[in-house]
Each structure stands twice: as structure tokens, then as C-alpha cells.
Write a protein that holds these residues in place. Sequence first.
Motif, PDB file in Angstrom:
ATOM      1  N   ASN A   1       0.822  -1.200   0.000  1.00  0.00           N
ATOM      2  CA  ASN A   1       0.000   0.000   0.000  1.00  0.00           C
ATOM      3  C   ASN A   1       0.860   1.256   0.000  1.00  0.00           C
ATOM      4  O   ASN A   1       0.576   2.222  -0.718  1.00  0.00           O
ATOM      5  CB  ASN A   1      -0.928  -0.026   1.217  1.00  0.00           C
ATOM      6  N   LEU A   2       1.932   1.232   0.795  1.00  0.00           N
ATOM      7  CA  LEU A   2       2.808   2.401   0.887  1.00  0.00           C
ATOM      8  C   LEU A   2       3.464   2.740  -0.438  1.00  0.00           C
ATOM      9  O   LEU A   2       3.784   3.904  -0.701  1.00  0.00           O
ATOM     10  CB  LEU A   2       3.884   2.171   1.950  1.00  0.00           C
ATOM     11  N   ARG A   3       3.694   1.724  -1.287  1.00  0.00           N
ATOM     12  CA  ARG A   3       4.328   1.977  -2.578  1.00  0.00           C
ATOM     13  C   ARG A   3       3.507   2.928  -3.435  1.00  0.00           C
ATOM     14  O   ARG A   3       4.044   3.628  -4.287  1.00  0.00           O
ATOM     15  CB  ARG A   3       4.536   0.659  -3.334  1.00  0.00           C
ATOM     16  N   LEU A   4       2.197   2.933  -3.218  1.00  0.00           N
ATOM     17  CA  LEU A   4       1.330   3.869  -3.947  1.00  0.00           C
ATOM     18  C   LEU A   4       0.868   5.029  -3.083  1.00  0.00           C
ATOM     19  O   LEU A   4       0.707   6.145  -3.571  1.00  0.00           O
ATOM     20  CB  LEU A   4       0.113   3.130  -4.511  1.00  0.00           C
ATOM     21  N   SER A   5       0.643   4.780  -1.796  1.00  0.00           N
ATOM     22  CA  SER A   5       0.076   5.827  -0.946  1.00  0.00           C
ATOM     23  C   SER A   5       1.050   6.980  -0.713  1.00  0.00           C
ATOM     24  O   SER A   5       0.644   8.144  -0.692  1.00  0.00           O
ATOM     25  CB  SER A   5      -0.392   5.249   0.396  1.00  0.00           C
TER      26      SER A   5
END
Length: 477
Positions: free
Chosen positions: A255-259
Motif C-alpha cells: 500500500n505504501l508503494r502507492l500511498s
Amino acid sequence: MESNSSLGTALLPEESTETSFWRKVLDVEEVKKQVLFSLPMILTNAFYYAITLVSVMFAGHLGELELAGATLANSWATVSGFAFMIGLSGALETLCGQGFGAKTYRVLGIYLQASCIISCFFSVIISIIWFYTEPILILLHQEPQIAKKADLYMKYLIPAVFAFGFVQNVLRFLQTQSILMPLVLFSGLPFALHFGIVYTLVHWTGLGFKGASLASSISLWISLILLATYVVCSKKFEHTWGGFSSESFRHIVTNLRLSLPSAAMVCLEYWAFEILVLLAGLMPDAAITTSVIAMCVNTEAIAFNFTYGLSAAASTRVSNELGAENPGRAKTAMAVALKLVVLLALVLVLALVFGHNIWAGFFSDSTLIIKGFASMTPLLAISISVDSFQGVLSGVARGCGWQHLVVVANLVTFYGIGMPIAVLLGFKFKLYAKGLWIGLICGLSSQAATLLLITFRTRWTRIDLSAEREQGTLDSV
């Protein structure tokens, strides 16, 4: 009877030609989908933004210093907290949108939980920053009295950042499934209650100025409780919400890779607007100049809430179609959204041109502030038009998972072009508030042109239709 029948038959080719013409201009079915999607999203975003704005208005009518403090606090809250939370939730537009299109329904609930964990972590960090608002603003050379008022306002707004972050995640979760009317209900009801809450706290208790920001926190938490109860209890989510699961922790990194790029993408633009408020505090007549610029920023943000309805529609339609492996339909959805936003921008500009004095009166009773806002109206109309156009393109980018590209575009256009021009015109050429806004327009125009280039130069057939499939996580979920 025969002649009438013949006449009716004779008209059919003309009707067919007219229908064919409109189909060439606009995909009628796609227009219907996006308009029906946009209207609830416009209302939802307007309600959430209006909750904090109404509090600023109530605080502003307590005096000019209170108006300057509340507007500066609201701007600081946006630049350091609310914008970041909106950006973090943008990952769900890609992940949940493409997951829903691919019919891997269970992944939606997993990513919702992962995103909420991320939002909670960053809310704690933001709360610490907000607690030290006064020294930070003084370090940024803001007027000490205004900074002190803003600090007082911010301390009672801290609970709001947690609620706002969670609300944005749930909003994206529902949005990507095209479940919209509950969003309107559970944002509109707290907004309606907010008037009574803020009036009571400001005028009927000893809180006064502090009650305005506390009311925002209370209203946002009411909205979150309503939304969460709906998701947990409704049978509509039996496939997409499987209850709380520790499995969500394994998807935080994904998720962090996009968020994080999504948050940077949003914040870089928001920060450009809010930097103008800080720069206004360095100019002569700081209280008036800050109030005028902050009012312009708030007006631009409200206008963008309308545009965001179309932006959300474009993001959802594009991500759903890409998840279903229909890149052609995704491109059609993008084209329709760009055509619709032209009409929307025209309506917003006309409303501003004919109603700017009435609008300014909601913020302040000061004649100087109202006149100052009126002088900014032509420039504000231009910036709203350009911002509307880029807003839809940003929605397309979120749907496609292009956040990394947009981060670079926003960084270069706003901070390499827009802000230097704003400082030069505002201070060197002494155009003051107008100079600052002209620089912003240059940044917005460069951004829109860059996003348009990215959109039309991208090979849509080569878009990774599932950002997670590459990581091997979507299919496993």
C-alpha cells in the motif's frame, strides 16, 4: 393514417443523424455514468470541506484577528495534515478500483484496513506537529499574534485529523464500488448538525474561538462513526468486507508503494497554495493580505471540490475498466471526463464573477477585505479553470497508478516555475497578492500541460492492468 406514418418514417433518418452526431461528440452512456457518479461525490466532498470552513466563518465573525488566526490555522491544517490524508487514501483508488474491476473483491477490505493503519500512524506524527503550531509559524515569520491565535485553534482540531484520515479511506472504499448515496447521507447529516454544534460551542459556552475548531473535530467523528457502522453492518459488503484481519499488516508495504507517492502528489499541489498564505504574511498589512489570500485559497479549494467529483468519476471508471482489462473503455472515460469538466469550469467561473461580493461577505464584514477579494476575482477565475482541467487528469493518473510520474511533474511545475514567478512578481515588482496569484496560475498551467502530455503519450494498451499482480499479492488475496 398512411401519410402520417410515412411522415414519421421520413423523419427517422434525421433523428438517426442527430443521434450519430452526439455519439461522435460524446459517449452518451459514459456521460450518464460519470454525471450520476460525479454529483454524489461533489456533494460529499463539499460537505466535508464545508465542515471546517463553516468553523472558520464562525471564528472570523468574532473579529479580524480571529479571522486571520482561523484562516491561517485552517491553511496550516490543510497543508500539514488534511491534504496528506487525502493523498494517502489515493492508493485505494488504484488498488481497490482495479481490484473491483478484476472481481477480486476480498482485496478491497484488506487494503482498506492496511490504509487505515497507515493513516493512524501518520495522524500521530501530524498531531505532534500541530501541537507546536505557534513556534513553527513564528519560525516561518508569521505575525506573532496571528500565530498564537492559530496555535489555539489547531490544538482543538487535533482529533479531527484522525477522523478525517479514516473517513477518506472509507470514502475511497465505497467510491471504487460505485456505492455513493450513503456517502452523501453520512457527510450531509454531520454537516447539517455542524451548524448547531459550532453555534453552541462558540456562543453558548465559554469556549468561544476554541469552540469553532472543536466543533469540526466532533462533526468529523460523527461522520466516521456513521460510515464505519454502515460498512460493518450492511450486507452490500459481504464480498468486499470480511471483517478485521491481521492479514492487512502484510499488505502495508504494498500500500505504501502507492500511498506515499499519492500523498506527495497531492501535497505538492496543496503546499503551493498554502505557501502563498505564508508569503502573504510577509507583506505590508499582513492581517488583511493574509485574509484575502486565504479566502482565495479556500474559494479555489471549494471550486476544486466540485471538480473532484469528476476527478473521482474519471479515476473510478478508468481503474475499473483497466482492472477488467478494457483499456479502450478506460481511454473513452478519460476523454468524456475532460469534455465535461470544461462545462463545469464555466459554471464555476460565472458563479464567482457574479457572486464574489456575496461570497466574501460570508468570511468577513470588513470593507477592505471584501474589496481586496473583488480585485482578485479575475485571476481567481483563471486559476479555477486551469485547476479544474488538471484535476480530471490527476484523477486519471490515480486510476492508472501513475502517481510516481505526477509527483515529478508537480514538483517541477509548481516549485521550478510557479513559486519563483510568484515571489518575483509579488515582492520584486510589488504586485503583492496579485503577483502571488499570477505565479500560481503559471504553475497550474504548466502542470496541466505536463499531465496532458503524460496522458496522451502513454501507451494505454501497455498499462499494467493490476499493479499488485506484478508483486504477486493480488491473486493470492
